[in-house]
Motif scaffolding. Structure first.
Motif, mmCIF file in Angstrom:
data_model
loop_
_atom_site.group_PDB
_atom_site.id
_atom_site.type_symbol
_atom_site.label_atom_id
_atom_site.label_comp_id
_atom_site.label_asym_id
_atom_site.label_seq_id
_atom_site.Cartn_x
_atom_site.Cartn_y
_atom_site.Cartn_z
ATOM 1 N N TRP A 199 -10.212 -2.707 -6.012
ATOM 2 C CA TRP A 199 -10.745 -2.225 -4.743
ATOM 3 C C TRP A 199 -9.701 -2.372 -3.639
ATOM 4 O O TRP A 199 -9.480 -1.461 -2.845
ATOM 5 N N TYR A 200 -9.069 -3.527 -3.621
ATOM 6 C CA TYR A 200 -8.105 -3.777 -2.552
ATOM 7 C C TYR A 200 -6.952 -2.782 -2.621
ATOM 8 O O TYR A 200 -6.488 -2.276 -1.594
ATOM 9 N N ILE A 201 -6.523 -2.476 -3.826
ATOM 10 C CA ILE A 201 -5.424 -1.520 -3.954
ATOM 11 C C ILE A 201 -5.865 -0.146 -3.466
ATOM 12 O O ILE A 201 -5.122 0.554 -2.767
ATOM 13 N N ASP A 202 -7.097 0.206 -3.772
ATOM 14 C CA ASP A 202 -7.608 1.480 -3.270
ATOM 15 C C ASP A 202 -7.659 1.483 -1.752
ATOM 16 O O ASP A 202 -7.326 2.474 -1.098
ATOM 17 N N VAL A 203 -8.089 0.352 -1.216
ATOM 18 C CA VAL A 203 -8.140 0.241 0.244
ATOM 19 C C VAL A 203 -6.748 0.445 0.836
ATOM 20 O O VAL A 203 -6.561 1.188 1.807
ATOM 21 N N LEU A 204 -5.783 -0.202 0.217
ATOM 22 C CA LEU A 204 -4.415 -0.092 0.736
ATOM 23 C C LEU A 204 -3.941 1.359 0.689
ATOM 24 O O LEU A 204 -3.346 1.872 1.644
ATOM 25 N N THR A 205 -4.217 2.021 -0.426
ATOM 26 C CA THR A 205 -3.792 3.413 -0.543
ATOM 27 C C THR A 205 -4.458 4.263 0.537
ATOM 28 O O THR A 205 -3.819 5.109 1.174
ATOM 29 N N GLN A 206 -5.722 3.972 0.732
ATOM 30 C CA GLN A 206 -6.445 4.735 1.746
ATOM 31 C C GLN A 206 -5.875 4.455 3.137
ATOM 32 O O GLN A 206 -5.758 5.352 3.964
ATOM 33 N N LEU A 207 -5.550 3.208 3.379
ATOM 34 C CA LEU A 207 -5.019 2.836 4.688
ATOM 35 C C LEU A 207 -3.757 3.626 5.014
ATOM 36 O O LEU A 207 -3.523 4.001 6.157
ATOM 37 N N VAL A 208 -2.952 3.851 3.987
ATOM 38 C CA VAL A 208 -1.728 4.612 4.231
ATOM 39 C C VAL A 208 -2.089 5.974 4.805
ATOM 40 O O VAL A 208 -1.463 6.463 5.730
ATOM 41 N N ARG A 213 -1.380 -5.606 -11.834
ATOM 42 C CA ARG A 213 -0.046 -5.064 -11.595
ATOM 43 C C ARG A 213 0.048 -3.586 -12.006
ATOM 44 O O ARG A 213 0.584 -2.780 -11.254
ATOM 45 N N PRO A 214 -0.499 -3.221 -13.174
ATOM 46 C CA PRO A 214 -0.418 -1.797 -13.536
ATOM 47 C C PRO A 214 -1.055 -0.898 -12.477
ATOM 48 O O PRO A 214 -0.500 0.140 -12.126
ATOM 49 N N GLU A 215 -2.183 -1.329 -11.972
ATOM 50 C CA GLU A 215 -2.855 -0.516 -10.958
ATOM 51 C C GLU A 215 -2.017 -0.429 -9.688
ATOM 52 O O GLU A 215 -1.908 0.637 -9.073
ATOM 53 N N ALA A 216 -1.453 -1.563 -9.320
ATOM 54 C CA ALA A 216 -0.631 -1.565 -8.113
ATOM 55 C C ALA A 216 0.567 -0.639 -8.276
ATOM 56 O O ALA A 216 0.922 0.119 -7.371
ATOM 57 N N VAL A 217 1.173 -0.700 -9.459
ATOM 58 C CA VAL A 217 2.330 0.161 -9.702
ATOM 59 C C VAL A 217 1.887 1.621 -9.728
ATOM 60 O O VAL A 217 2.584 2.504 -9.220
ATOM 61 N N ASP A 218 0.700 1.862 -10.282
ATOM 62 C CA ASP A 218 0.144 3.204 -10.268
ATOM 63 C C ASP A 218 0.036 3.724 -8.834
ATOM 64 O O ASP A 218 0.404 4.876 -8.549
ATOM 65 N N ALA A 219 -0.488 2.853 -7.984
ATOM 66 C CA ALA A 219 -0.646 3.252 -6.586
ATOM 67 C C ALA A 219 0.707 3.556 -5.975
ATOM 68 O O ALA A 219 0.879 4.557 -5.265
ATOM 69 N N ALA A 220 1.666 2.683 -6.247
ATOM 70 C CA ALA A 220 3.007 2.902 -5.710
ATOM 71 C C ALA A 220 3.577 4.211 -6.228
ATOM 72 O O ALA A 220 4.202 4.990 -5.500
ATOM 73 N N GLN A 221 3.324 4.464 -7.513
ATOM 74 C CA GLN A 221 3.818 5.691 -8.124
ATOM 75 C C GLN A 221 3.226 6.910 -7.419
ATOM 76 O O GLN A 221 3.937 7.854 -7.087
ATOM 77 N N LEU A 232 2.246 7.071 -4.471
ATOM 78 C CA LEU A 232 2.826 7.197 -3.129
ATOM 79 C C LEU A 232 4.207 7.823 -3.188
ATOM 80 O O LEU A 232 4.604 8.579 -2.311
ATOM 81 N N VAL A 233 4.938 7.457 -4.227
ATOM 82 C CA VAL A 233 6.319 7.906 -4.290
ATOM 83 C C VAL A 233 6.403 9.373 -4.688
ATOM 84 O O VAL A 233 7.263 10.107 -4.211
ATOM 85 N N LEU A 234 5.503 9.813 -5.579
ATOM 86 C CA LEU A 234 5.585 11.172 -6.121
ATOM 87 C C LEU A 234 5.650 12.210 -5.012
ATOM 88 O O LEU A 234 4.785 12.255 -4.139
ATOM 89 N N ILE A 235 6.651 13.030 -5.085
ATOM 90 C CA ILE A 235 6.920 13.924 -3.968
ATOM 91 C C ILE A 235 5.904 15.055 -3.900
ATOM 92 O O ILE A 235 5.516 15.499 -2.839
ATOM 93 N N ASP A 236 5.417 15.489 -5.076
ATOM 94 C CA ASP A 236 4.492 16.621 -5.026
ATOM 95 C C ASP A 236 3.108 16.195 -4.567
ATOM 96 O O ASP A 236 2.247 17.027 -4.334
ATOM 97 N N ARG A 237 2.906 14.902 -4.443
ATOM 98 C CA ARG A 237 1.620 14.461 -3.902
ATOM 99 C C ARG A 237 1.763 13.965 -2.462
ATOM 100 O O ARG A 237 0.838 13.400 -1.896
ATOM 101 N N ARG A 238 2.918 14.176 -1.920
ATOM 102 C CA ARG A 238 3.193 13.660 -0.579
ATOM 103 C C ARG A 238 2.167 14.150 0.446
ATOM 104 O O ARG A 238 1.654 13.383 1.261
#
Lengths: 1048, 188
Positions: free
Chosen positions: A454-463, A505-513, A515-521
């Motif tokens: 949940w927290y990781i989702d929150v962080l992604t949303q916050l961005v 960690r996998p989920e966090a890295v997923d989230a980071a991924q 974020l990084v992916l350019i076509d999802r910018r």
């Protein structure tokens, strides 16, 4: 000449719609003329017009002298205009103030009360310490003026005097106190005194304890709500010093709470009970429970009352003050408080937010954060500056549109047509909410979080909901703004979670991924805000560090290498550069995949793409980016060479080993020990091993070894093999960055930075004279062009190859490089997962959140640093560090710190003592006079005697004269006792006194310093400070005199 | 203590500026416009306390947000009457609700002096406006809160000029403004 009155000026303004500027310019020109005439009426009118225009921002500082002229007019009307002009237009640097002093004195002593009021009102605005000193004597008698209105204003004016000149209170306080104690005093004057006492009270509460009985009577008598509020506020600062007051105060306070009809008074009673610590003091007793229930009940009432937002606001303020000490009481009101989070009024939301942060626990965290997230998501992103209609600041300058409001000005009951739709969330509120969410969630190493997905989702949303940051700040590579950027804060959290909580960690890295992916910018960072973009700095680190968790390494690589990445801020780009080889290593490093032709092509292609991306970056203006680009560029060129050299196995079946450089060497750079959070200061606690000997040299022959290595370096330089190996590097970096070209021998050369004599001495031991001579010549050559020469062997490796231009660039670069070293070191730490300040406060032992998610605590040795617990501040108040400390004074602030150092001599028998003081002072003054006369007599005597002397004697006379003057100057200083002694002793001491005077002069400033130092130590110690000061003076006199002070 | 008292109209044009510290004119104007921006964006039902304008917020953050230094201006209280905003900037040592009451006293005093006061009265008699404020606040400290004494004090300084004859007349109509003023003030 036609002249205008103020009325006509305003009429004119109103009729010159659209051309106010010209009209005003003309008017000011007219005023300039009018003010220079001798007609006082005209002058005064001009002044009034100028004062009116000053309100709109039109400078009138040039007229300050004319203000004084009009001030001196005998007519009250003129005086009033002039005093108003002075108040409105005099600034700190107005130099005519000295001239005003006499006029002020004159008007203070005027027989007409209305005239006295004018300087009384103006003095607080223009006062400075020297003026205060001289006006004090004129103001004091006004405290007993027959008009109450004069008395009350004088009290306040004296307070303002005391702010710039604390000594004011010495003579003034006894008189003010006398007024306060007087039962027959006009209630207005009493109220004014209470106001002043309240202002003084929080600075020096201990001085006002003796007044408590009188103040208490005033509170009980009541009558004036404003005064009662002030009294309650004052008592709230007194109760911590005198616990007995609590018992006394409680009945009247509860009585007021129950009976008063004035909401402000009721609120301040509750506030007083909270702030004065009364709630804590009576806790546990039945009485205490009753009080607590009463207070909280009333506060709740204020929250739920319909339609009064003000009460809601202040109730939240009050709750905020008890939320730490009485979390239970507050959490009972959770329902109403949480409603305030969604209040349409931003002010109330802010307060509720403050409060909620204090209330949060693992049960309500999800709900509260959810509420806030909803807010952020649903409200459109907009900032106040987006609305040009409201931004008066954008207009070219403040202009009095005297007429634009004709209709408005006459309208009485204008119904407000403004809708009640909540305005779009202002930017700073948005930032605030995001920071609070992060703060709430990360508190105590995620103690409140039960669900990290949940927290990781929150962080992604916050961005996505981050507002845009000021675009100007994102481009440059000053990392000053780094701490308070929301994107970074979110990124840090993401990084923190990934490092600390292995299970997600996998989920966090997923989230980071993602974020990084350019076509999802576009999806991750909606166009409405780019503020979250700095999260990429951390996302980039995560995809690199945990590349093996990546589900789509190829697209990630493509995104990292995307041309758009070059546009990122340098810090982010640098992190990207670090991530690229890590991702590459994870993609290429698998030695289980056969080195087939396809594989080889794939890898070669990939490396070519990376090289293509890195190549232009090797001249990037940011040194951090440049250095990494160069390093990895070389590494990959090597790898590419190795890959092209390794023959692929046949396409079918047989397994062929891929090149070792790809499978072993490059991955080995990035794998190794896992990163764990480390507590700040933990490294300092690593015990020094007993057998560690830092004193004996490891190799006693180091110098000769080094010298030899250096010597060898010369030879290898000519070596073809070496040159072939190093040349491409040199050719390509020599202009930009010499760092990677340093050869092994050069690196060993570091000790040669030692003093040259030492160096030479060593060299001479093992070098032939001819070599020495050559070296000397070479060195001279090098030194010639480079005044900032630092590394003795730096230029050697490429001395032949570098062009003159190149050497100049290098000379410049070397300077920069040296500066860059510490930055690089910091950055290393940064990307290793210990952002500054982030882990501070995590020194407690690892905690376990509910649901048994393992969260890694900081690794440390021994007990945690006690002072590191508030390290989380960077999230609560992100910009607090940036704004330089407490030293910076707020705009509008009136500094009252001077008062803290002044004691009010407030013993129970204070008045008598002060009377004694006055007597003593008078006595001292008399003594001083006597002493001065004595000095003068001696001087005359000596003068007469010297006249009889020869030429030799005349010199002494001159000396003597000088001395006497000095003594007189000292004698005039206000603190007399010490100087009386000095003066007398001086007079007695005779001819050899000169020297001693000088000595004293030297010593005096020292004492003053010491005295001030003591005074600055703060309110509590100030009293002693003063005493010490006096004592020191006395002692010093004795010391200086050597012999006992005469006639003392 | 009170750091500044400002009055401006719905268009942000100042009608009274009184700073109890010496401040550059340009800074004064900036502050006014910042506060106006804040205040003009507020809904009618919103509370009467403003967040700090940027000019003040920057410097006050140096201390912790929960306990601002007692000398730092940290409270911006306003009240809206017809076409005018009345603003008081003060330190946290003042009582927020009491400041609202103080503004009310100020306006009532003006009403007493001008009889059904309106913005035009204040434009043309800005000296009286200053004088009235001077009877209530001296050097940032409140000296009087009793309505009659304030009015009396101003009247003692001279006749209060009436509105120019040709100007149309209509007042700020105190009774109709604010919410529940009477109930807040029943104790006075």
């Amino acid at each position: 000449m036609f002249e205008k009155s103020l009325y006509e000026l305003i009429r004119g303004l109103r009729s010159h719609k659209g051309s106010e500027k010209e009209y005003i310019a003309d008017s000011i020109k007219e005023c300039r003329k009018e003010i220079r005439t001798n007609d006082m009426d005209l002058k005064s009118t001009a002044l009034m017009k100028l004062t009116y225009l000053e309100m709109f921002g039109h400078d009138m500082s040039w007229a300050s002298f004319n203000v004084l002229e009009v001030m001196s007019s005998p007519k009250y009307r003129h005086k009033r205009t002039a005093y108003l002009a002075a108040v409105q237009s005099f600034r700190r640097d107005t130099d005519v103030l000295v001239l005003a002093e006499n006029q002020l004195k004159k008007d203070i002593s005027s027989p007409t009360p209305t005239v006295i009021s004018l300087p009384l009102g103006a003095i607080p605005h223009v006062i400075n310490p020297s003026m205060a000193n001289s006006l004090l004597t004129d103001l004091l008698p006004r405290l007993t003026h027959s008009h109450a209105s004069i008395r009350k204003k004088t009290v306040v004016t004296l307070y303002r005097l005391a702010l710039v000149y604390p000594e004011t209170l010495r003579p003034a306080w006894p008189k003010i106190k006398e007024r306060l104690q007087d039962d027959n005093e006009d209630p207005s004057v009493t109220a004014a005194i209470v106001n002043v006492v309240c202002e003084l009270g929080w600075r020096r509460p201990q001085d006002f304890l003796p007044l408590a009985p009188r103040l208490f009577d005033l509170l009980v008598e009541g009558g004036n709500n404003w005064m009662a509020i002030k009294l309650i506020k004052l008592f709230a600062t007194l109760t911590p010093l005198e616990p007995r007051l609590i018992k006394k105060l409680l009945p009247p306070l509860t009585k007021i709470i129950r009976e008063t009809g004035a909401m402000s008074l009721l609120y301040e009673c509750i506030n007083g009970i909270i702030q004065g610590g009364i709630l804590d003091a009576v806790e546990g007793t039945t009485e205490g429970e009753e009080v607590a229930r009463l207070c909280v009940g009333k506060l709740r009432g204020m929250m739920v009352i319909e339609g009064d937002a003000n009460l809601k606001y202040v109730a939240l303020l009050a709750f905020d003050k008890i939320v730490r000490s009485h979390p239970k009481l507050v959490s009972q009101q959770q329902d109403v408080i949480l409603d305030c989070i969604d209040d349409p009024d931003i002010s109330i939301r802010m307060r509720a937010l403050d409060l909620v942060v204090g209330m949060v626990n693992s049960d309500n965290l999800t709900a509260i954060v959810g509420r806030l997230m909803r807010q952020l998501r649903n409200a459109p992103i907009a900032s106040t500056t987006d609305d040009p209609a409201n931004d008066r600041g954008r207009l070219s300058g403040p202009v009095p549109y005297g007429d634009s409001d004709d209709e408005d000005a006459e309208e009485t009951l204008r119904q407000h047509q403004r809708s009640n739709v909540p305005p779009p969330l202002p930017e700073d509120y948005r930032l605030n909410v995001i920071q609070r969410i992060l703060d709430m969630c990360s508190r105590e190493t995620y103690a409140n979080i039960t669900d990290f997905d949940w927290y990781i989702d929150v962080l992604t949303q916050l961005v996505r909901v981050s507002p845009s940051t000021k675009s100007s700040s994102s481009g440059d590579d000053e990392d000053l703004e780094s701490t308070d950027d929301v994107g970074r804060s979110i990124g840090r959290e993401l990084q923190n979670v990934a490092v600390r909580v292995k299970s997600v960690r996998p989920e966090a890295v997923d989230a980071a991924q993602a974020l990084v992916l350019i076509d999802r910018r576009d999806q991750m960072f909606p166009a409405s805000g780019n503020g979250g973009l700095n999260v990429l700095e951390y996302a980039g680190w995560l995809v690199g560090e945990y590349a093996n968790y990546l589900t789509q390494p190829e697209p990630v690589m493509t995104s990292l290498l995307h041309p758009a990445s070059v546009q990122l801020p340098p810090m982010t780009l640098a992190v990207y550069l670090q991530a690229i080889p890590k991702v590459f290593a994870s993609m290429s490093g698998d030695d289980q995949i056969s080195w087939t032709p396809e594989r080889k092509t794939l890898m070669t292609l990939l490396m070519a793409r990376i090289i293509h991306f890195l190549d232009p970056l090797s001249t990037h203006p940011s040194l951090e980016v440049q250095e990494r680009a160069v390093e990895y560029l070389e590494l990959l060129r090597l790898a590419a060479e190795a890959a092209s050299g390794a023959a692929p196995g046949d396409a079918h079946g047989d397994f062929t080993d891929p090149p070792l450089l790809l499978t072993q060497a490059i991955p080995a750079l990035f794998t190794g020990a896992e990163l764990n959070p480390v507590a700040p200061g933990a490294q300092r606690k690593v015990p020094i091993p007993d057998d560690l000997d830092l004193d004996t040299p490891i190799n006693p022959n180091l110098h000769s070894l080094l010298a030899q290595a250096e010597y060898e370096g010369f030879e290898t330089e000519e070596d073809d093999v070496y040159a072939a190996y190093s040349e491409p590097v040199t050719s390509y970096t020599s202009v930009t960055s010499p760092a990677p070209t340093i050869s092994a021998s050069e690196r060993l050369d570091a000790p040669h930075k030692e003093p040259s004599s030492y160096q030479n001495a060593v060299e001479e031991e093992y070098l032939d004279p001819d070599i020495l001579a050559r070296r000397k010549a070479e060195r001279k050559e090098r030194y010639k062009d480079d005044p900032f020469y630092i590394d003795p062997e730096g230029g050697q490796g490429s001395s032949g190859a570098v062009t003159p231009l190149g050497s100049i660039v290098r000379a410049g670069n070397e300077e920069v490089d040296i500066d860059a070293i510490p930055i690089m070191a910091l950055e290393l730490e940064h990307s290793r997962g210990t952002p500054t300040g982030e882990y501070m406060g995590r020194s407690r032992s690892p905690r376990r959140a509910p649901k048994r998610v393992e969260i890694m605590g900081d690794e440390t040795l021994g007990p945690g640093e006690p002072n590191a617990t508030d390290g989380r501040e960077d999230i609560i108040a992100p910009s607090s560090r940036q704004v330089g400390g407490k030293g910076k004074k707020s705009l509008l602030e009136v500094d009252s710190s001077g008062l803290g150092s002044l004691s009010l001599d407030d013993e129970s028998s204070g008045r008598k003592l002060t009377k004694l003081d006055i007597e003593r002072r008078e006595q001292e003054e008399a003594e001083m006079k006597k002493a001065l006369m004595e000095v003068e007599r001696l001087r005359l005597e000596m003068q007469r005697a010297s006249q009889r002397l020869e030429a030799k004697g005349e010199v002494t006379v001159k000396k003597k004269k000088k001395k006497v003057r000095k003594v007189e100057i000292e004698g005039e200083a206000p603190e007399s006792t010490a100087h009386v002694g000095e003066a007398e002793a001086e007079a007695e001491a005779g001819a050899d006194a000169d020297k001693r005077v000088k000595k004293k002069k030297k010593k005096k400033p020292k004492t003053d310093d010491a005295g001030e130092g003591n005074a600055a130590e703060g309110a509590a110690e100030a009293e002693e400070g003063v005493v010490k000061k006096k004592k020191k003076k006395r002692r010093q006199v004795v010391m200086d005199e050597g012999e006992p002070a005469v006639e003392a | 203590m009170i750091n500044a008292v400002l009055v401006f109209n719905n268009a942000g044009q100042p009608r009274l500026t009184k700073f109890y510290t010496q401040l550059e004119t340009s800074v004064q104007q900036r502050l006014i416009s910042e506060i106006f921006t804040l205040v003009s964006n507020r809904a009618n039902s919103a509370c009467n306390f403003l967040p700090l304008p940027p000019l003040l917020a920057n410097s006050s953050k140096s201390s912790t947000p929960t306990t601002p230094h007692n000398d730092t201006p940290s409270l911006v209280t306003y009240r809206h009457y017809a076409t005018l905003y009345f603003i008081i900037i003060s330190t946290s040592t003042e009582s927020p609700l009491a400041l609202l009451d103080l503004i009310q006293v100020f306006v009532q005093a003006l009403d007493g002096l001008f009889e059904n006061v309106c913005e035009l009265d204040l434009i043309f008699n800005f000296e009286v406006l200053h004088a009235t404020l001077g009877e209530i606040i001296v050097g940032g400290v409140v000296v009087e809160t009793q309505l009659d004494k304030v009015v009396q004090g101003v009247k003692a300084q001279g006749k209060v000029a009436k509105r120019p004859v040709n100007e149309s007349k209509s007042g700020l109509s105190l009774g109709g403004f604010g919410r529940g003023d009477a109930s807040v003030w029943s104790g006075r």
